[in-house]
Motif scaffolding. Structure first.
Motif, PDB file in Angstrom:
ATOM      1  N   GLY A 182       0.781  -1.232   0.000  1.00 47.82           N
ATOM      2  CA  GLY A 182       0.000   0.000   0.000  1.00 47.82           C
ATOM      3  C   GLY A 182       0.806   1.272   0.000  1.00 47.82           C
ATOM      4  N   GLU A 183       2.090   1.219  -0.304  1.00 49.83           N
ATOM      5  CA  GLU A 183       2.907   2.434  -0.426  1.00 49.83           C
ATOM      6  C   GLU A 183       4.205   2.116  -1.159  1.00 49.83           C
ATOM      7  OE1 GLU A 183       4.626   4.199   3.097  1.00 49.83           O
ATOM      8  OE2 GLU A 183       4.552   2.307   4.179  1.00 49.83           O
ATOM      9  N   TRP A 184       5.018   3.125  -1.354  1.00 48.99           N
ATOM     10  CA  TRP A 184       6.314   3.077  -2.022  1.00 48.99           C
ATOM     11  C   TRP A 184       6.200   2.918  -3.534  1.00 48.99           C
ATOM     12  CZ3 TRP A 184      10.163   5.288   0.283  1.00 48.99           C
ATOM     13  CH2 TRP A 184      10.205   5.314   1.681  1.00 48.99           C
ATOM     14  N   GLY A 185       7.064   2.119  -4.152  1.00 45.60           N
ATOM     15  CA  GLY A 185       7.183   2.198  -5.606  1.00 45.60           C
ATOM     16  C   GLY A 185       7.091   0.898  -6.356  1.00 45.60           C
ATOM     17  N   SER A 186       6.470  -0.114  -5.759  1.00 41.56           N
ATOM     18  CA  SER A 186       6.366  -1.374  -6.485  1.00 41.56           C
ATOM     19  C   SER A 186       5.380  -1.265  -7.641  1.00 41.56           C
ATOM     20  CB  SER A 186       5.912  -2.505  -5.555  1.00 41.56           C
ATOM     21  OG  SER A 186       4.542  -2.350  -5.205  1.00 41.56           O
ATOM     22  N   ARG A 187       5.563  -2.123  -8.603  1.00 38.31           N
ATOM     23  CA  ARG A 187       4.637  -2.169  -9.745  1.00 38.31           C
ATOM     24  C   ARG A 187       3.217  -2.476  -9.263  1.00 38.31           C
ATOM     25  NH1 ARG A 187       5.007  -2.961 -15.194  1.00 38.31           N
ATOM     26  NH2 ARG A 187       3.297  -4.100 -16.188  1.00 38.31           N
ATOM     27  N   LYS A 188       3.097  -3.417  -8.320  1.00 39.97           N
ATOM     28  CA  LYS A 188       1.780  -3.797  -7.821  1.00 39.97           C
ATOM     29  C   LYS A 188       1.058  -2.589  -7.218  1.00 39.97           C
ATOM     30  CE  LYS A 188      -0.666  -6.907  -4.656  1.00 39.97           C
ATOM     31  NZ  LYS A 188      -1.694  -7.259  -5.661  1.00 39.97           N
ATOM     32  N   TYR A 189       1.761  -1.854  -6.363  1.00 42.71           N
ATOM     33  CA  TYR A 189       1.130  -0.701  -5.705  1.00 42.71           C
ATOM     34  C   TYR A 189       0.747   0.391  -6.693  1.00 42.71           C
ATOM     35  CZ  TYR A 189       0.822   3.654  -3.020  1.00 42.71           C
ATOM     36  OH  TYR A 189       0.419   4.873  -2.518  1.00 42.71           O
ATOM     37  N   LEU A 190       1.685   0.764  -7.561  1.00 39.50           N
ATOM     38  CA  LEU A 190       1.419   1.890  -8.451  1.00 39.50           C
ATOM     39  C   LEU A 190       0.238   1.613  -9.373  1.00 39.50           C
ATOM     40  CD1 LEU A 190       5.024   3.016  -9.463  1.00 39.50           C
ATOM     41  CD2 LEU A 190       3.511   4.064  -7.796  1.00 39.50           C
ATOM     42  N   LEU A 191       0.194   0.449  -9.971  1.00 39.71           N
ATOM     43  CA  LEU A 191      -0.868   0.172 -10.942  1.00 39.71           C
ATOM     44  C   LEU A 191      -2.207  -0.084 -10.256  1.00 39.71           C
ATOM     45  CD1 LEU A 191       1.098  -1.900 -13.590  1.00 39.71           C
ATOM     46  CD2 LEU A 191       0.451   0.518 -13.653  1.00 39.71           C
ATOM     47  N   ALA A 192      -2.181  -0.720  -9.084  1.00 39.84           N
ATOM     48  CA  ALA A 192      -3.426  -0.886  -8.330  1.00 39.84           C
ATOM     49  C   ALA A 192      -3.962   0.475  -7.888  1.00 39.84           C
ATOM     50  CB  ALA A 192      -3.200  -1.793  -7.122  1.00 39.84           C
ATOM     51  N   SER A 193      -3.057   1.347  -7.447  1.00 40.00           N
ATOM     52  CA  SER A 193      -3.471   2.677  -7.003  1.00 40.00           C
ATOM     53  C   SER A 193      -4.074   3.485  -8.147  1.00 40.00           C
ATOM     54  CB  SER A 193      -2.282   3.433  -6.403  1.00 40.00           C
ATOM     55  OG  SER A 193      -2.686   4.717  -5.986  1.00 40.00           O
ATOM     56  N   LEU A 194      -3.471   3.398  -9.309  1.00 43.64           N
ATOM     57  CA  LEU A 194      -4.005   4.127 -10.454  1.00 43.64           C
ATOM     58  C   LEU A 194      -5.419   3.663 -10.772  1.00 43.64           C
ATOM     59  CD1 LEU A 194      -3.828   6.098 -12.802  1.00 43.64           C
ATOM     60  CD2 LEU A 194      -2.578   4.343 -14.089  1.00 43.64           C
ATOM     61  N   ASP A 195      -5.653   2.362 -10.754  1.00 40.79           N
ATOM     62  CA  ASP A 195      -7.001   1.850 -11.002  1.00 40.79           C
ATOM     63  C   ASP A 195      -7.987   2.403  -9.977  1.00 40.79           C
ATOM     64  OD1 ASP A 195      -6.360   0.400 -13.259  1.00 40.79           O
ATOM     65  OD2 ASP A 195      -6.068  -1.489 -12.183  1.00 40.79           O
ATOM     66  N   GLN A 196      -7.577   2.438  -8.719  1.00 43.34           N
ATOM     67  CA  GLN A 196      -8.454   2.971  -7.678  1.00 43.34           C
ATOM     68  C   GLN A 196      -8.725   4.465  -7.891  1.00 43.34           C
ATOM     69  OE1 GLN A 196      -7.019   2.072  -3.742  1.00 43.34           O
ATOM     70  NE2 GLN A 196      -6.590  -0.072  -4.242  1.00 43.34           N
ATOM     71  N   SER A 197      -7.691   5.219  -8.266  1.00 39.19           N
ATOM     72  CA  SER A 197      -7.864   6.653  -8.497  1.00 39.19           C
ATOM     73  C   SER A 197      -8.837   6.910  -9.643  1.00 39.19           C
ATOM     74  CB  SER A 197      -6.517   7.315  -8.796  1.00 39.19           C
ATOM     75  OG  SER A 197      -5.693   7.334  -7.652  1.00 39.19           O
ATOM     76  N   LEU A 198      -8.696   6.163 -10.718  1.00 44.68           N
ATOM     77  CA  LEU A 198      -9.608   6.325 -11.851  1.00 44.68           C
ATOM     78  C   LEU A 198     -11.045   6.038 -11.424  1.00 44.68           C
ATOM     79  CD1 LEU A 198      -7.505   4.658 -14.691  1.00 44.68           C
ATOM     80  CD2 LEU A 198      -7.887   7.106 -14.339  1.00 44.68           C
ATOM     81  N   HIS A 199     -11.233   5.007 -10.614  1.00 41.47           N
ATOM     82  CA  HIS A 199     -12.572   4.662 -10.132  1.00 41.47           C
ATOM     83  C   HIS A 199     -13.147   5.791  -9.266  1.00 41.47           C
ATOM     84  CE1 HIS A 199     -15.918   2.201  -8.766  1.00 41.47           C
ATOM     85  NE2 HIS A 199     -15.596   2.521  -7.518  1.00 41.47           N
ATOM     86  N   ARG A 200     -12.319   6.328  -8.353  1.00 42.09           N
ATOM     87  CA  ARG A 200     -12.811   7.390  -7.472  1.00 42.09           C
ATOM     88  C   ARG A 200     -13.210   8.634  -8.247  1.00 42.09           C
ATOM     89  NH1 ARG A 200      -8.925   5.160  -3.722  1.00 42.09           N
ATOM     90  NH2 ARG A 200      -7.245   6.363  -4.681  1.00 42.09           N
ATOM     91  N   MET A 201     -12.455   8.968  -9.283  1.00 37.10           N
ATOM     92  CA  MET A 201     -12.747  10.182 -10.053  1.00 37.10           C
ATOM     93  C   MET A 201     -13.721   9.947 -11.198  1.00 37.10           C
ATOM     94  SD  MET A 201      -9.136  12.301 -10.100  1.00 37.10           S
ATOM     95  CE  MET A 201      -8.022  10.945 -10.505  1.00 37.10           C
ATOM     96  N   GLY A 202     -14.021   8.686 -11.492  1.00 42.79           N
ATOM     97  CA  GLY A 202     -14.926   8.406 -12.600  1.00 42.79           C
ATOM     98  C   GLY A 202     -14.309   8.691 -13.952  1.00 42.79           C
ATOM     99  N   LEU A 203     -13.014   8.423 -14.082  1.00 48.37           N
ATOM    100  CA  LEU A 203     -12.276   8.726 -15.304  1.00 48.37           C
ATOM    101  C   LEU A 203     -11.822   7.456 -16.009  1.00 48.37           C
ATOM    102  CD1 LEU A 203      -9.952  11.623 -14.046  1.00 48.37           C
ATOM    103  CD2 LEU A 203     -11.913  11.856 -15.588  1.00 48.37           C
ATOM    104  N   ASP A 204     -11.668   7.541 -17.311  1.00 49.62           N
ATOM    105  CA  ASP A 204     -11.051   6.460 -18.078  1.00 49.62           C
ATOM    106  C   ASP A 204      -9.534   6.587 -18.065  1.00 49.62           C
ATOM    107  OD1 ASP A 204     -13.530   5.384 -18.871  1.00 49.62           O
ATOM    108  OD2 ASP A 204     -13.683   6.861 -20.484  1.00 49.62           O
ATOM    109  N   TYR A 205      -9.044   7.811 -17.893  1.00 53.10           N
ATOM    110  CA  TYR A 205      -7.601   8.050 -17.886  1.00 53.10           C
ATOM    111  C   TYR A 205      -7.321   9.336 -17.126  1.00 53.10           C
ATOM    112  CZ  TYR A 205      -8.361  11.825 -21.232  1.00 53.10           C
ATOM    113  OH  TYR A 205      -8.785  12.993 -21.821  1.00 53.10           O
ATOM    114  N   VAL A 206      -6.100   9.462 -16.613  1.00 58.75           N
ATOM    115  CA  VAL A 206      -5.598  10.748 -16.128  1.00 58.75           C
ATOM    116  C   VAL A 206      -4.592  11.267 -17.138  1.00 58.75           C
ATOM    117  CG1 VAL A 206      -5.992  10.341 -13.672  1.00 58.75           C
ATOM    118  CG2 VAL A 206      -3.823   9.614 -14.718  1.00 58.75           C
ATOM    119  N   ASP A 207      -4.379  12.553 -17.104  1.00 57.34           N
ATOM    120  CA  ASP A 207      -3.419  13.136 -18.044  1.00 57.34           C
ATOM    121  C   ASP A 207      -1.982  12.876 -17.601  1.00 57.34           C
ATOM    122  OD1 ASP A 207      -5.194  14.896 -20.002  1.00 57.34           O
ATOM    123  OD2 ASP A 207      -6.025  15.037 -17.985  1.00 57.34           O
ATOM    124  N   ILE A 208      -1.727  12.945 -16.290  1.00 56.03           N
ATOM    125  CA  ILE A 208      -0.382  12.696 -15.762  1.00 56.03           C
ATOM    126  C   ILE A 208      -0.491  11.751 -14.573  1.00 56.03           C
ATOM    127  CG2 ILE A 208       1.752  13.712 -14.873  1.00 56.03           C
ATOM    128  CD1 ILE A 208       0.723  16.445 -15.895  1.00 56.03           C
TER     129      ILE A 208
END
Length: 341
Positions: A108-134
């Motif tokens: 749930g923190e730092w820089g592993s591939r698992k954390y970063l990509l899981a977090s991105l999926d969660q962020s997209l879900h929270r914002m209701g987005l298909d993608y972020v710009d950055i």
């Protein structure tokens, strides 16, 4: 009432090219680190975000754990995006990050591939987005191979879940290393987000040179040194301020020498017809390698005052020399450990 953006919004603020890329960012961008969690009324947040866009701010910066509670800033921004800004999605740059603690356990923190990509999926879900710009690596992880962390950013872009990759609080050396890795992967780094202010000038010692050489943009956060450069602490610690709550500013950092420097900078600001906060933001923009400054806002009035600093990044040699006498390190850099690795 349905929100309709100001027709003259692109006449209000200058834009700068982000390194050697096709992206332009407003000189002032809005960060949602504070004031956009569940502790603030949604209507206040809506008013600030609407006014920001009406003033030409196209870039809204978030992270997975902005709140409180964690994730709530993304949820609230997603609601405002859905209800107000959805017709303007293609006019917006929306960013988020992962790197600091977000959920329990070892993933749930730092820089592993698992954390970063899981977090991105969660962020997209929270914002209701298909993608972020950055999508950013929020901090350097000394215990994960840089190739793994950056490979996750590369995957995020190539999967279409992010348009660009960014890094935050990386040292000059690590930034140069990261730029090389990402270039070989075929996903160049768009932007670096370091802390920077009159009281925290670490990026001048090599990082700006690397960014200029690599063609990477630079968006600086905490340009008002967690509120110290607004002058609010000159007569004590106000109730409800960051120093009073100990959230991101230690009261012990507000030493008398630091306050003397701030008073002197305030005099320079007055001589330029600016508030101290406006001076601090304009000064951070004096170097063209700085693409944008990230501000927070607790009210529309505060937002408007700070946006007025845009377009005033030109200083005389005399002004710069006077500022240098008081723009000295005050130990206000919570992120020093990451950028020292």
């Amino acid at each position: 009432m349905t929100y309709v953006a100001d027709a003259h919004r692109y006449e209000s603020i200058p834009y700068r090219r982000c390194g050697r890329t096709g992206i332009l960012l407003p000189e002032v961008s809005l960060g949602l680190w504070h004031n956009f969690g569940d502790e603030r009324p949604i209507d206040t947040q809506r008013a600030i975000i609407r006014r920001a866009f009406d003033l030409g701010i196209t870039h809204f910066d978030l992270a997975n754990n902005y709140g409180p509670p964690y994730g709530s800033a993304e949820i609230n921004f997603g609601r405002i995006l859905r209800e107000d800004l959805r017709p303007y999605r293609d006019e917006l740059i929306i960013s988020t990050k992962a790197g600091y603690d977000m959920w329990p356990g070892p993933y749930g923190e730092w820089g592993s591939r698992k954390y970063l990509l899981a977090s991105l999926d969660q962020s997209l879900h929270r914002m209701g987005l298909d993608y972020v710009d950055i999508f950013y690596s929020h901090r350097f992880d000394p215990n994960t191979p840089l190739q793994e962390t950056l490979g996750a950013l590369d995957t995020a872009v190539k999967s279409g879940k992010a348009l660009y990759a960014g890094i935050s609080s990386y040292s000059a050396e690590r930034t140069a290393e990261a730029a090389g890795i990402m270039r070989r992967l075929g996903t160049p780094i768009l932007i670096h987000q370091p802390s920077y202010s009159m009281l925290n000038r670490w990026i001048e010692d090599g990082l700006l040179d690397v960014l200029g050489q690599e063609g990477i943009g630079c968006i600086v956060f905490s340009p008002l040194a967690q509120g110290v450069l607004t002058g609010k602490y000159l007569d004590g610690i106000p109730a409800g301020s960051r120093a009073s709550e100990g959230t991101s500013l230690d009261p012990d950092q507000l030493t008398e020498p630091t306050l003397r420097h701030i008073r002197a900078l305030g005099e320079i600001a007055r001589s330029r017809g600016q508030s101290l906060a406006q001076l601090a933001l304009s000064w951070a923009l004096r170097d063209q390698r700085v693409t944008s400054v990230l501000i927070g806002a607790s009210s529309v009035a505060q937002l408007e005052e700070n946006v007025a600093a845009a377009g005033h990044g030109t200083f005389s040699e005399e002004e710069l020399s006077a500022i240098d006498r008081d723009a000295v390190d005050a130990g206000i850099n919570l992120w020093a450990e990451s950028s020292a690795e």
